[in-house]
Design an enzyme around this catalytic site. Structure first.
Site, mmCIF file in Angstrom:
data_model
loop_
_atom_site.group_PDB
_atom_site.id
_atom_site.type_symbol
_atom_site.label_atom_id
_atom_site.label_comp_id
_atom_site.label_asym_id
_atom_site.label_seq_id
_atom_site.Cartn_x
_atom_site.Cartn_y
_atom_site.Cartn_z
ATOM 1 N N HIS A 172 -8.575 3.607 8.418
ATOM 2 C CA HIS A 172 -9.024 2.319 7.910
ATOM 3 C C HIS A 172 -10.473 2.027 8.262
ATOM 4 O O HIS A 172 -11.180 1.396 7.473
ATOM 5 C CB HIS A 172 -8.126 1.194 8.439
ATOM 6 C CG HIS A 172 -6.932 0.930 7.579
ATOM 7 N ND1 HIS A 172 -5.726 1.584 7.762
ATOM 8 C CD2 HIS A 172 -6.751 0.110 6.519
ATOM 9 C CE1 HIS A 172 -4.860 1.165 6.854
ATOM 10 N NE2 HIS A 172 -5.456 0.276 6.084
ATOM 11 N N ASN A 182 0.844 -1.201 0.000
ATOM 12 C CA ASN A 182 0.000 0.000 0.000
ATOM 13 C C ASN A 182 0.882 1.254 0.000
ATOM 14 O O ASN A 182 0.788 2.122 0.876
ATOM 15 C CB ASN A 182 -0.930 -0.005 1.211
ATOM 16 C CG ASN A 182 -2.206 0.789 0.972
ATOM 17 O OD1 ASN A 182 -2.329 1.482 -0.035
ATOM 18 N ND2 ASN A 182 -3.137 0.719 1.908
#
Length: 498
Positions: free
Chosen positions: A369, A338
């Site tokens: 998140h 990521n």
């Protein structure tokens, strides 16, 4: 009563079937939209090339296509993308260049949507939910706010070299802002990119990115990314095939099964933990590699040339699969996983936080998140393991660099340790809930937590600001040393000449 209980069970079963069917439908919609975006990207590059049309047309088309795909995939929930973007743009206009307001508003709006989705709609259902794209939009909004602040409110001498490159010197128009946040290439799965790179792509000015001469600019504009796109699409669907083939073979939930914990030897539990977490990664490889291919197909993502002169299309790539699977340290794994999110966290939080930047960065990452408790357990564990891994790297690694054999031994040991540490850390991220996550950690007697705390205490590392001072001092010393050596050589040459 028995008949009533049967009706209740049937209703519950039907409700679960509806949830599963809805989840599969949303995921199919997502893949279909991404494939349509891939075809649209080729059309966009060929027929709306910067040499053939104006930046305004490219902005309008990219935005409208993005909103159409979002509506097809998420329905009216896609309006949240417009609301979040419009709200933060209004705040930037009203408050000037105060970047913190945008960070707070964008993150709060995202968190509100995540909490609503998790605790009101479908807890634990991994559907293609509308908050996924909002996470990327939040990255773009906050990055842009900080880059505008750097370019319009801070003095040049106070900026780092990276901040100078990314700094924005004028307020984007509303069209540019929505195009950056909601373009069809990245609205569903990202990845995020810097605003300057995106505008350079739209306007067809590679000199703002990588090209440094007129000849290189012309060469860059004529580049054809087909080979790279085909490679990435093939890689993404291979990863999807692997995921569909093995994801049910090694369920993560078995790591907390009572019979498994009681009857399976410890070494087998460790191996199974590694395999179960290994098989969860290909779905991310599929999504991010396909997203990268879509951007490349549109002509976005050029990053200069290799040493052999081959073009690189990794400007906004989100992962490096081999580097992830062969990582020999926690840092190397995170640096290749990521990637654009890691850049965002570094630029927005780590580089700017005056106190405890590592802890602050992990906490921001957990908030970004989502609302599942497992995310917070994962990132809190990540703080401890990061500190321990940094201590080992600074204190132990130099002792193994004196011979290739010793370094090979060190790399093999640290590879195994890194993979187990990653798996141990990420289990709560997959299990989502507190109870199952703590049950897993208890089955390991919180061993990695305790071991990492002991390592971090026993092998201290200098604070970040002191390490930076040492690096600057060493760099200055090397420059002085080189200057003295050059002076000595010049004097020696003059003596020889006379």
């Amino acid at each position: 009563m028995e008949e009533s209980g049967g009706h209740v069970r049937d209703a519950a079963g039907f409700s679960h079937l509806q949830q599963v069917t809805s989840s599969v439908s949303l995921q199919v919609n997502f893949v279909v939209c991404q494939l349509c975006a891939l075809l649209s990207a080729f059309w966009f590059r060929l027929f709306l090339h910067p040499s053939k049309t104006s930046p305004v047309i490219r902005h309008v088309v990219a935005t409208l296509l993005g909103l159409y795909f979002a509506l097809f995939c998420f329905g009216w929930y896609a309006l949240h993308f417009l609301v979040q973007s419009g709200l933060t743009y209004g705040i930037m206009i009203l408050t000037g260049v105060e970047h913190m307001y945008c960070l707070l508003v964008a993150l709060s709006y995202l968190s509100l949507c995540q909490i609503t989705r998790v605790y009101v709609f479908d807890y634990g259902m991994y559907s293609a939910d509308f908050t996924g794209p909002m996470m990327v939009i939040t990255q773009k909004i906050t990055s842009l706010a900080f880059e505008i602040h750097d370019g319009m409110a801070r003095k040049e001498e106070h900026l780092t070299p990276g901040q100078k490159i990314l700094a924005i010197r004028r307020m984007p128009s509303l069209l540019e802002y929505f195009s950056y946040n909601c373009n069809f290439m990245g609205i569903l799965a990202g990845p995020t990119s810097s605003y300057n790179d995106y505008i350079a792509f739209i306007e067809g000015d590679p000199r703002l990115m990588c090209a440094v001469s007129v000849e290189e600019t012309l060469r860059t504009l004529s580049l054809c990314p087909q080979t790279e796109v085909v490679r990435k699409v093939a890689t993404s669907f291979f990863c999807l095939l692997v995921f569909l083939s093995v994801c049910k073979v090694f369920p993560v939930e078995r790591n907390i099964d009572d019979d498994f914990i009681a009857n399976v030897p410890v070494y087998a539990q460790v191996v199974y933990l590694y395999l179960s977490m290994l098989t969860t990664r290909p779905k991310y490889y599929f999504v991010w590699t396909l997203a990268d291919a879509i951007n490349n197909a549109a002509g976005f993502g050029f990053n200069g040339y290799d040493e052999d002169g081959s073009p690189r299309w990794d400007l906004i790539s989100n992962l490096r699969i081999l580097n992830i699977e062969l990582a020999t340290s926690f840092k190397v794994f995170l640096d290749n996983w990521n990637i654009q999110t890691a850049h965002w966290l570094k630029r927005v939080c780590y580089e700017r936080c005056p106190y405890h930047p590592t802890a602050a960065t992990f906490i921001l990452s957990a908030m970004w998140h989502g609302a599942y408790p497992g995310y917070y357990l994962t990132f809190l564990t990540g703080i401890v393991i990061t500190l321990a891994a940094r201590a080992v790297r600074h204190n132990v690694r130099p002792r193994f660099l004196h011979s290739p054999t010793h370094k090979l031994v060190y790399d093999v040991i640290t590879w195994a340790a890194t993979q187990i540490a990653i798996c141990y850390t990420v289990v709560p991220f997959v299990l989502l809930s507190v109870g199952p996550s703590l049950k897993f950690y208890r089955s390991w007697y919180f061993g990695l937590h305790i071991g990492c705390i002991l390592l971090a205490v026993a092998l201290p590392v200098k604070p970040r600001h002191l390490r930076l001072k040492d690096q600057q001092k060493n760099l200055l010393q090397r420059k002085v040393q080189h200057h003295l050596e050059d002076t000595a050589r010049n004097c020696s040459q003059k003596e020889k000449d006379t």
